[in-house]
Design a protein around this motif. Structure first.
Motif, short mmCIF file in Angstrom:
data_model
loop_
_atom_site.label_atom_id
_atom_site.label_comp_id
_atom_site.label_asym_id
_atom_site.label_seq_id
_atom_site.Cartn_x
_atom_site.Cartn_y
_atom_site.Cartn_z
N GLY A 137 17.87 -5.15 -5.60
CA GLY A 137 18.88 -6.20 -5.68
C GLY A 137 18.39 -7.61 -5.48
O GLY A 137 19.19 -8.55 -5.54
N SER A 138 17.10 -7.84 -5.23
CA SER A 138 16.60 -9.20 -5.04
C SER A 138 16.54 -9.92 -6.39
O SER A 138 16.50 -9.29 -7.45
CB SER A 138 15.20 -9.17 -4.42
N PRO A 139 16.52 -11.26 -6.39
CA PRO A 139 16.42 -11.98 -7.67
C PRO A 139 15.19 -11.59 -8.47
O PRO A 139 15.26 -11.44 -9.69
CB PRO A 139 16.36 -13.45 -7.22
N GLN A 140 14.04 -11.41 -7.78
CA GLN A 140 12.82 -11.01 -8.51
C GLN A 140 12.99 -9.64 -9.14
O GLN A 140 12.57 -9.42 -10.29
CB GLN A 140 11.61 -11.00 -7.56
N ALA A 141 13.60 -8.71 -8.41
CA ALA A 141 13.78 -7.36 -8.94
C ALA A 141 14.74 -7.37 -10.13
O ALA A 141 14.50 -6.69 -11.14
CB ALA A 141 14.30 -6.42 -7.85
N GLY A 155 7.51 -9.12 -2.92
CA GLY A 155 7.24 -9.37 -4.33
C GLY A 155 6.23 -8.41 -4.91
O GLY A 155 6.31 -8.05 -6.09
N THR A 156 5.26 -7.99 -4.09
CA THR A 156 4.26 -7.04 -4.59
C THR A 156 4.91 -5.71 -4.94
O THR A 156 4.56 -5.08 -5.95
CB THR A 156 3.17 -6.84 -3.52
N THR A 157 5.85 -5.28 -4.13
CA THR A 157 6.56 -4.03 -4.42
C THR A 157 7.30 -4.13 -5.74
O THR A 157 7.26 -3.21 -6.56
CB THR A 157 7.55 -3.74 -3.29
N THR A 158 7.95 -5.24 -5.99
CA THR A 158 8.67 -5.44 -7.25
C THR A 158 7.71 -5.38 -8.44
O THR A 158 8.01 -4.74 -9.46
CB THR A 158 9.40 -6.79 -7.22
N ALA A 159 6.57 -6.03 -8.31
CA ALA A 159 5.60 -6.02 -9.41
C ALA A 159 5.07 -4.62 -9.68
O ALA A 159 4.92 -4.21 -10.84
CB ALA A 159 4.43 -6.97 -9.08
N LEU A 160 4.80 -3.85 -8.62
CA LEU A 160 4.32 -2.48 -8.81
C LEU A 160 5.37 -1.61 -9.49
O LEU A 160 5.05 -0.79 -10.37
CB LEU A 160 3.92 -1.88 -7.46
N ARG A 219 0.83 -1.20 0.00
CA ARG A 219 0.00 0.00 0.00
C ARG A 219 0.87 1.26 0.00
O ARG A 219 0.58 2.23 -0.72
CB ARG A 219 -0.91 -0.03 1.23
N ALA A 220 1.95 1.24 0.77
CA ALA A 220 2.85 2.39 0.78
C ALA A 220 3.51 2.59 -0.58
O ALA A 220 3.67 3.72 -1.05
CB ALA A 220 3.91 2.20 1.86
N VAL A 221 3.88 1.48 -1.23
CA VAL A 221 4.48 1.58 -2.57
C VAL A 221 3.50 2.22 -3.53
O VAL A 221 3.86 3.11 -4.33
CB VAL A 221 4.91 0.18 -3.06
#
Length: 878
Positions: free
Chosen positions: A781-785, A751-756, A718-720
């Motif tokens: 720096g995460s693998p998903q990012a 993961g939600t932050t990365t998707a947004l 939500r903050a993102v």
């Protein structure tokens, strides 16, 4: 045998298996020196893993040994048991051995009886196996919930109440990481929720630095503790601690497992202590940093690793105490040497009345040259003191006089004073030898030893040079100076002697030390009049401040009256502020009344601020309304800020007031302070709602920007989403820039932050904003990012964004992954600018791993300009 039965038997067998493993570990640790921390840790960790492996191996063996069944329950071997366990009627019966059989078996008869007893025990236990498994599963589920709550608490520590650490701390962290060869990126954040440094995570570790450490520790002490946390990172201790917690959960029922696990944690801290000492170079200094940090100690989540872990005093003794003498073979040589010394010089030493000191060689320079004990400790202290002065003056030069008194209820404060002096040459810190074996006194280990160093000026006359206080167990440096030990003393006699010494002391430092010695006594009725007299008297401000500090440790009405008078009327600001601090820690009820009055009416803003801070430590119901009034109407910004922070620490009633201040206070600075406090102290959903409202509707752009900054610290999907919306559409450019900056500060594991962020980079037409989103993704720096950044490098419609993506990916990703992406973009991207950036980044990869791709481009790339550029770069690289 069913799975339940096999599991039940495995649990029962684990009782003796784990106990045997713990006994073996105890035997090994007993012969290994305490300083061999790495070997001891490896043995303890291997033993802990063995305690899990043994029951698992037993379970697998029992299952393999059971008859296999088909799907309909028929036994493959061609027979089926009629029941799963013997009934009492069919259970094996225990027949005692006949006398003839007992004589025939001889010494083996008890073992034969035990073997015959085993089937009967098994028959009795078999029906209980399902219940054993049910109880075990219940315990595992319960402790798993506890472990999960610890994990969630550790996760919250990353996101709540954190901000970037000061640049000086970050620079120190980078220096220490290079010296410890920590190659992984480590983030350093300042946190309002922790009070000791802590490390979280192992893939992308984060070190949380408490705000109190920045003011409560020196920079060098802080670096020493950061080195300890980096040692945890280097050793992957967070991951090992997680595995260790899982083993504790599965084997929760076994005390031996908990003992082994405690050894693992102790030795882990010892290993990190050794690495930290190797970096800072001084074990005594590092020990003083540990004890300074102990004042900040609180309970941490289970999965957080802190420098406060393990037995603190045990760790300090291990670091600074002389190594223990080996039992063999040096023990034999030591006995022979001691015998020769005693035979040669014992009679002369006895005639002199001195006790020789058998100490390790590295303690020889810190021990007293001799110890002279008064023969009758029951005599009045004044009589013993005169005798000590007379004997000491005969010796010539310097000498110590010492006696012991019972410890007052100020043990932690005494320890703090001991630490503060530990770095002075010859001071009573952790350099030296423990006092108890030197003086051969059987007093309580918590008793205080008061030590006074004199210098003989002429026959019969001696001058006091220094004063020290320590316990009987902590090391002390007496510098090869003779010690005259007087034994125990009661408070009245000791205070009378200290008062006489104070009257004749020739320096302010000596008088301050004597005030401390007075304050450490436990008899408040006798101590308070002395301290109050000095606080009101014609002495230096340092002495008055020291007297005020120690009055805070005596819950007495006269002490509170003296402190309140000093807080209002003392001419020195240092003394006034110290008096308020003492009122804060004084538990006497009248101390709260004094703090309330000082916080509301004192003319000095520093005194009001100290008083407001002190009110936060009181539980009186009057504190809340007074603090709210001060937060709204005090004329000093620092006092208002202190009041707002104090309200945030009061939880529900105080938070409501802080939220109201953040929305309605007339002063923008006060609203900014309230916004910061809401973000740090309010529940997540409440903080988001308040910060969103302030960011949208506050009339001051600086307050709006502060709200967006705090949104970035609160974190969560939500903050993102809110920060992204503000970065795109907020009407104030300064707020939009702050929102774009905060995009890169969100938790990489979300993961939600990365998707947004990836969606933000793909949508809209603002290329600059899309590039900011790519930068934020890469900074996580995460693998998903990183996968999202690679996708953007392939599919984004803007060449500028694709170029930004490959640039960021090449900086953050592993070199081999970066090589693959850059090679693909060099060959296949439709933009020459992107291809040129890929070429440049390939040349910069470590180890020259990108040069083959550049060579191929120089030979066969369809773009002639790019071929020429590749050849030129290769030529420059030669």
């Amino acid at each position: 045998m069913t799975v339940t039965q096999a599991l039940g038997w495995a649990l029962l067998h684990s009782l003796w298996q784990c106990a045997l493993a713990a006994a073996a570990l105890a035997a090994l640790l007993a012969v290994l020196p305490a300083r061999a921390a790495r070997i001891r840790y490896a043995l303890a960790a291997a033993t802990l893993a063995l305690t899990l492996a043994l029951p698992m191996a037993t379970l697998l063996r029992l299952q393999r040994a059971s008859p296999e069944t088909t799907g309909d329950g028929a036994v493959v071997a061609g027979f089926a048991p009629t029941s799963t366990s013997p009934t009492p009627a069919t259970a094996p019966q225990l027949n005692p051995l006949s006398p003839q059989a007992a004589r025939r078996y001889g010494p083996a008869a008890p073992a034969i009886m035990l073997l015959r007893l085993a089937p009967r025990i098994r028959a009795r236990l078999e029906p209980l196996l399902p219940w054993i498994v049910v109880l075990w599963l219940t315990g595992v589920v319960t402790l798993s919930l506890r472990l999960a709550s610890g994990w969630l608490a550790a996760r919250r520590l990353r996101a709540l109440g954190t901000r970037p650490a000061p640049e000086a701390c970050i620079a120190a962290l980078h220096r220490l990481a290079a010296r410890l060869r920590v190659s992984r990126p480590v983030r350093l954040l300042q946190s309002t929720l922790v009070q000791v440094p802590a490390v979280l995570g192992w893939v992308r570790p984060v070190i949380l630095l408490p705000a109190s450490a920045l003011t409560g520790l020196t920079p060098l002490q802080l670096e020493a503790l950061l080195a300890h946390e980096l040692a945890h990172v280097r050793r992957y201790d967070y991951l090992v601690n997680l595995i260790q917690s899982v083993i504790e959960t599965l084997l929760f029922y076994h005390p031996a497992v908990w003992w082994i696990s405690a050894r693992v944690r102790d030795e882990r801290e010892h290993c990190c202590d050794d690495l930290a000492v190797a970096v800072c170079g001084d074990a005594h200094f590092y020990a003083s940093a540990l004890l300074g940090m102990e004042r900040l100690r609180v309970t941490m989540p289970t999965l957080a690793l802190t420098a406060a872990g393990g037995s603190l005093m045990g760790r300090v003794r291990r670091l600074v105490a002389p190594p223990p003498v080996e039992i063999f073979p040096r023990w034999t040589a030591g006995v022979l040497a001691a015998s020769l010394v005693l035979a040669a010089g014992g009679s002369r030493l006895l005639r002199a009345g001195a006790t020789p000191l058998g100490l390790p060689s590295d303690g020889a320079s810190t021990a007293p040259a001799s110890v002279l004990r008064y023969p009758d400790p029951a005599q009045p202290l004044a009589h013993r003191w005169d005798w000590a002065l007379e004997r000491g003056a005969r010796m010539g030069g310097g000498f110590w006089i010492g006696y012991r008194v019972q410890q007052a209820a100020t043990k932690e404060h005494h320890r703090e004073r001991h630490d503060e002096r530990s770095d002075e040459p010859g001071a009573g810190g952790f350099r030296g030898v423990p006092l108890a074996p030197v003086i051969a006194d059987n007093g309580d280990e918590d008793d205080l030893a008061l030590l006074f160093r004199f210098r003989a000026r002429s026959p019969g006359q001696a001058t006091l040079e220094s004063v020290r206080v320590t316990s009987l167990v902590l090391p002390v440096d007496l510098g090869r100076t003779p010690l005259v030990w007087l034994g125990p003393a009661d408070d009245a006699a000791s205070l009378a002697q200290l008062q006489a010494l104070f009257a004749g002391a020739h320096s302010a430092d000596l008088r301050e030390d004597l005030v401390t010695d007075v304050g450490l006594h436990g008899s408040s009725r006798a101590v308070v009049p002395l301290l109050d007299g000095w606080l009101r008297g014609d002495v230096s401000s340092g002495v008055r401040a020291q007297a005020a500090e120690w009055l805070g440790h005596h819950p007495d009405a006269a002490a509170v009256r003296g402190l309140a008078h000093a807080a209002r009327h003392d001419p020195a600001s240092r003394v006034r502020e110290q008096a308020v601090k003492a009122l804060r820690i004084n538990p006497f009820p009248a101390a709260t009344d004094s703090l309330l009055a000082l916080a509301r009416t004192h003319d000095d803003s520093d005194v009001r601020r100290e008083a407001v801070e002190g009110l936060g430590h009181k539980s009186d119901p009057r504190v809340l309304p007074v603090t709210i009034a001060i937060a709204r109407s005090d004329r000093d910004e620092d006092v208002q800020r202190e009041a707002i922070e104090g309200l945030g620490e009061m939880k529900e009633p105080g938070l409501r007031a802080v939220i109201d201040i953040a929305r309605t206070h007339a002063d923008p600075d006060a609203r900014s302070h309230a916004v910061e406090t809401v973000a740090a102290a309010a529940p997540h959903d409440v903080a988001l709602a308040v910060l969103e409202g302030v960011a949208r509707r506050d009339p001051d752009r600086h307050v709006q920007r502060k709200a967006v900054e705090e949104l970035g610290k609160v974190g969560g999907p939500r903050a993102v989403a809110l920060v992204i919306a503000f970065a795109r559409h907020h009407p104030v450019a300064e707020v939009r820039r702050e929102a774009a900056k905060q995009l890169g500060e969100f938790n990489a594991s979300d993961g939600t932050t990365t998707a947004l962020l990836e969606q933000t980079a793909l949508e809209g037409s603002d290329v600059d904003f899309q590039r900011e989103a790519v930068e934020a993704l890469a900074s996580q720096g995460s693998p998903q990012a990183l996968e999202a950044v690679a996708r953007l490098a392939h599919v984004h419609s803007s060449a500028d964004v694709r170029r930004e993506a490959i640039e960021r990916y090449a900086k953050v990703a592993a070199p081999e992954s970066a090589r693959l992406l850059l090679t693909d973009r060099l060959a296949n991207d439709r933009s020459p600018a992107v291809q040129s950036e890929a070429l440049r980044r390939l040349m910069a990869l470590p180890g020259g791993i990108g040069i083959p791709a550049v060579t191929e481009a120089a030979r066969a790339h369809p773009n002639p300009e790019l071929r020429a550029d590749a050849r030129e770069r290769l030529e420059e690289n030669r």
